[in-house]
Write a protein that holds these residues in place. Structure first.
Motif, short mmCIF file in Angstrom:
data_model
loop_
_atom_site.label_atom_id
_atom_site.label_comp_id
_atom_site.label_asym_id
_atom_site.label_seq_id
_atom_site.Cartn_x
_atom_site.Cartn_y
_atom_site.Cartn_z
N TYR A 1 -5.52 20.01 9.65
CA TYR A 1 -5.53 20.01 8.19
C TYR A 1 -6.40 21.12 7.60
O TYR A 1 -6.01 21.80 6.65
N GLU A 2 -7.59 21.30 8.16
CA GLU A 2 -8.52 22.27 7.60
C GLU A 2 -8.05 23.72 7.76
O GLU A 2 -8.55 24.63 7.08
N ILE B 1 0.41 12.61 1.56
CA ILE B 1 -0.98 12.13 1.60
C ILE B 1 -1.53 11.90 0.21
O ILE B 1 -2.14 10.88 -0.09
N ASP C 1 -4.61 19.84 -3.87
CA ASP C 1 -5.04 21.19 -4.26
C ASP C 1 -4.59 22.24 -3.24
O ASP C 1 -4.12 23.32 -3.61
N SER D 1 -3.65 15.88 12.19
CA SER D 1 -5.09 15.58 12.25
C SER D 1 -5.68 15.68 13.64
O SER D 1 -6.89 15.50 13.81
N ALA E 1 -3.93 12.61 -2.99
CA ALA E 1 -5.14 13.16 -3.61
C ALA E 1 -5.92 14.14 -2.73
O ALA E 1 -6.29 15.22 -3.19
N PRO E 2 -6.20 13.83 -1.46
CA PRO E 2 -7.05 14.73 -0.67
C PRO E 2 -6.41 16.09 -0.37
O PRO E 2 -7.13 17.05 -0.09
N THR E 3 -5.10 16.19 -0.42
CA THR E 3 -4.42 17.41 0.00
C THR E 3 -3.72 18.14 -1.15
O THR E 3 -3.21 19.25 -0.95
N TRP F 1 2.89 17.96 5.62
CA TRP F 1 1.64 17.26 5.94
C TRP F 1 1.95 16.01 6.76
O TRP F 1 3.01 15.40 6.62
N ARG G 1 1.24 8.46 -1.12
CA ARG G 1 -0.17 8.39 -1.53
C ARG G 1 -1.02 7.73 -0.44
O ARG G 1 -1.90 6.93 -0.72
N GLY H 1 -3.39 8.86 1.20
CA GLY H 1 -4.81 9.16 1.02
C GLY H 1 -5.33 8.87 -0.36
O GLY H 1 -6.51 9.14 -0.66
N ASP I 1 4.22 16.65 0.75
CA ASP I 1 2.90 16.05 0.83
C ASP I 1 3.00 14.54 0.64
O ASP I 1 3.26 14.06 -0.46
#
Length: 327
Positions: free
Chosen positions: A191-192, A214, A220, A172, A216-218, A146, A237, A239, A212
C-alpha cells in the motif's frame, strides 16, 4: 432450524446461533435448504455498527448463499423443487433454510458446487459490473486495484487481466502480492508504495481507473493516482466511509470522474442479474476467473469466521456451512 442472530452491535461475541421456525414460502418465493453461505466484509460492518437506515438488532445475518429448492410459493413458475440456486442479496442467509424471492434466485449450473457458488455470488457479480459496466476498456489500459488479493479485488483483477488491462495491484503483504500476480496483475506493490508504482508504471500520467474498496484511508492516494479525465471508483468502505468530497478537488486533479456505485443498481432487473451470473459462470468454466475458498466454518462457529475475516488474514472466501454433518 438453526440461524445466526446479531444480538447487538459490537464484536463477534455479539453473534449467537438460535433455533427458529422454518419459514413457509410466500407467493413469489422459494424455500431453500442452504448448503453453503458466504461471509463478506459487509457482514462485519453490519455487526460493528450497521449501515444508515438498517434495522437495529436483534437481526438475522448474511446475504449470500446457495442450496436446493425444497418448496415453492404460490405463483412460482421459474423454479421447481430440486433446483440448485444461489443468491447475493437476501437477508438472514446465515441459516439452515432461507426464503429466497424467485426474482433473486440464480440458477446454478450442474458442474459448479454449492460452496463455490456461494463463494462468488456477491463478490463475483460485483467484480463483473466493476470490470464491464463503468467504463470501456481497451487492451493496454491501466488500472489500480486496491486490496487486489481480497474477495472482490482478486476476481476483479482476473476479469481485467483477461481483457488485456494492465493491473497495478495494491496489497498489504508479500503473500497477498503473490496472489495478485497469480490473478494476472502486471505489478503488485504494498500500500505505501502505490504512488511510486503508479508514477513509474505510467510515466507520471496516472492510471485510467482506480478501483478502491477500502475508502477513507486510501481515498487521497487514489485521487492522486488517476490520470487526467480518468475515473475513480469507490465501491466499498472496508476501512471507513469517505468524508464528503469538495468537487473542486476533482477538477484540480484533472477533471477526474468519481463514482460510488451500488450493487443493487447493477442487478436492477431479473434480466441483468441472469446476464451477469451467466457471464460469471462462463468465466469460471473457462478459467478466466478462479474461485478461492480460504476457510470453511460451521454455522455454530460463525463468530470465529468473523474473527478470521476481520483479521484480514484470509485471502480467499470464508464460507459458512449450516449443516455440521456436511462439513
Amino acid at each position: 432450524m438453526r440461524a445466526a442472530v446479531l444480538k447487538a452491535h459490537g464484536g463477534p461475541e455479539r453473534l449467537a446461533v438460535e433455533s427458529k421456525e422454518v419459514p413457509a414460502p410466500r407467493a413469489g418465493h422459494l424455500l431453500v435448504r442452504v448448503a453453503a453461505a458466504g461471509l463478506n466484509f459487509h457482514d462485519v460492518i453490519e455487526r460493528r455498527s450497521g449501515y444508515p437506515g438498517r434495522p437495529a438488532p436483534p437481526t438475522g445475518t448474511g446475504l449470500e448463499g446457495a442450496g436446493e429448492v425444497i418448496a415453492v410459493g404460490p405463483g412460482v413458475t421459474e423454479a421447481k423443487v430440486g433446483d440448485q440456486v444461489a443468491w447475493a442479496a437476501v437477508e438472514s442467509s446465515h441459516a439452515q433454510y432461507v426464503e429466497v424471492p424467485v426474482a433473486d434466485a440464480i440458477p446454478v449450473p450442474g458442474w459448479l458446487g454449492a460452496v463455490d457458488a456461494a463463494a462468488v455470488a456477491a463478490q463475483g457479480l460485483t467484480a463483473h459490473y466493476l470490470a464491464f459496466s463503468l467504463r470501456s476498456f481497451a487492451a493496454g489500459d491501466t488500472a489500480l486495484v486496491w486490496a487486489a488479493a481480497g474477495g472482490v479485488g482478486r476476481l476483479l483483477t482476473q476479469f481485467l487481466a483477461a481483457r488485456g488491462v494492465r493491473v497495478i495491484a495494491a496489497t498489504s503483504s508479500e503473500v497477498k502480492a503473490a496472489v495478485a500476480r497469480e490473478a494476472g496483475a502486471e505489478r503488485s506493490v504494498r500500500y505505501e508504495d502505490v504512488p511510486d508504482a503508479v508514477r513509474e508504471s505510467t510515466g507520471g500520467a496516472g492510471v485510467d481507473v482506480v478501483f478502491d474498496g477500502i475508502g477513507a484511508p486510501t481515498f487521497d492516494v487514489s485521487l492522486g493516482s488517476v490520470r487526467r479525465r480518468g475515473l475513480l471508483v469507490v465501491y466499498g468502505r472496508a476501512g471507513g466511509q469517505v468524508p464528503p468530497v469538495d468537487l473542486f478537488r476533482l477538477s484540480g486533479a484533472g477533471s477526474v470522474q468519481l463514482v460510488r456505485p451500488r450493487f443493487i443498481d447493477f442487478v436492477a432487473t431479473r434480466e441483468e442479474l441472469l446476464f451477469r451470473s451467466d457471464e460469471l459462470f462462463a468465466a469460471i468454466r473457462s478459467k478466466d476467473v478462479t474461485v478461492r475458498v480460504e476457510a470453511v466454518f460451521s454455522l455454530e462457529d460463525i463468530a470465529d469466521a468473523h474473527r478470521l475475516l476481520e483479521s484480514r488474514a484470509a485471502i480467499g472466501k470464508v464460507v459458512i456451512l449450516p449443516w455440521p454433518d456436511e462439513e
